[in-house]
Scaffold this motif. Structure first.
Motif: not given
Ligand SMILES: [Zn+2]
Ligand SMILES: [Zn+2]
Length: 276
Positions: A110-114, A207-210, A215-223, A237-242
């Motif tokens: 699915p989308p966002r799976a790595h 802090y990095d995880q939160v 930011e709705d972006e995993t470490a893999v997606e950031h790279a 929204s931040r609430r929806a992401l959390l």
């Protein structure tokens, strides 16, 4: 059970984690809290509070280490992907919402799976493979990983505070001169160094995880985005992401590791279109 016992580095990190926790428990309770805070109920209060934090830490760690991080199911039958592989559209051109094919798993994902090379499987919303939990951090166990970091940092802050408090009592002349005991002094220094090092480490990762959740972006997606192969995600929204990570329960439940994990809405699988 997702825990991969075949990964020697991961097993070593797990052993180290519990060794550090056991040392902190032993040093703080027997050499700091009980002898130095014996006036009134403080020895009992500090011991109970620290043990409660350690219990939360262990529960969060066990759940993060043993949970399914969101492995993408493998197909029961082999699928012929030759036509998709020969397509001129590469993976980078695909949008966030499209399913892709993993060449290693030989499966749709699915989308966002790595794909995780350590686990040998594709993981939904994979962030990274963490040796400290010997498991991937993905869609279904990220909340427990964040909780583990949170309680680890709290334990470090609590330990360091009690050591500093003991030192202050000693030098302010209001306490017993227990810290001058060579053995106690050694444990106090070791505990303080451990708390400082792991406190900084766990806080930075927390802090990095939160930040990655917000930011709705995993470490893999950031790279991938830094390499220019992953466009930014649409704003939410931040609430929806959390809530994606911690569930839709009360905010106070977000940091409670016994709470049931969030039930994620599964994307429509193209496997059904292929009758798999
Ligand atoms: Zn894969
Ligand atoms: Zn992994």
């Amino acid at each position: 059970m997702a825990l991969c016992l075949g990964n020697a580095c991961g097993v070593l990190c797990i052993i180290l984690t519990y060794s550090f926790v056991a040392f902190a428990e032993y040093a703080l309770v027997l050499h700091i809290a009980l002898p130095n805070y014996s006036s009134g109920p403080w020895a009992v209060i500090h011991t109970a509070a620290f043990n409660a934090l350690v219990l939360m830490l262990i529960i969060a760690h066990v759940r993060a280490a043993t949970a399914d991080p969101g492995f993408v199911p493998l197909p029961y039958t082999a699928i012929d992907f030759s036509d998709i592989r020969s397509s001129p559209r590469n993976q980078a051109e695909k949008s966030h919402e499209e399913w892709t094919v993993c060449n290693r798993c030989e499966a749709y994902r699915p989308p966002r799976a790595h794909h995780c090379r350590v686990c040998g499987r594709c993981v939904r919303k994979m962030d990274h493979h963490c040796p400290w939990i010997n498991n991937c951090v993905g869609e279904l166990n990220q909340r427990h990983f964040i909780q583990f970091l949170f309680y680890s940092a709290l334990c470090c802050v609590y330990s360091a505070t009690l050591v500093v408090g003991t030192w202050l009592k000693e030098h302010m002349g209001s306490g017993k001169a227990v810290i001058l005991n060579h053995k106690t002094l050694t444990f106090a220094i070791l505990l303080f160094v451990e708390s400082l090092l792991f406190g900084i480490f766990t806080f930075v990762v927390f802090y990095d995880q939160v930040a990655s959740v917000l930011e709705d972006e995993t470490a893999v997606e950031h790279a991938m985005r830094r390499r220019g192969s992953h466009p930014p995600r649409p704003h939410r929204s931040r609430r929806a992401l959390l809530q994606d990570v911690f569930g839709r329960g009360h905010v106070l439940c977000w940091l409670f590791p016994c709470h049931a994990p969030p039930i994620m809405a599964l994307n429509h699988s193209p496997l059904t279109e292929f009758g798999v």
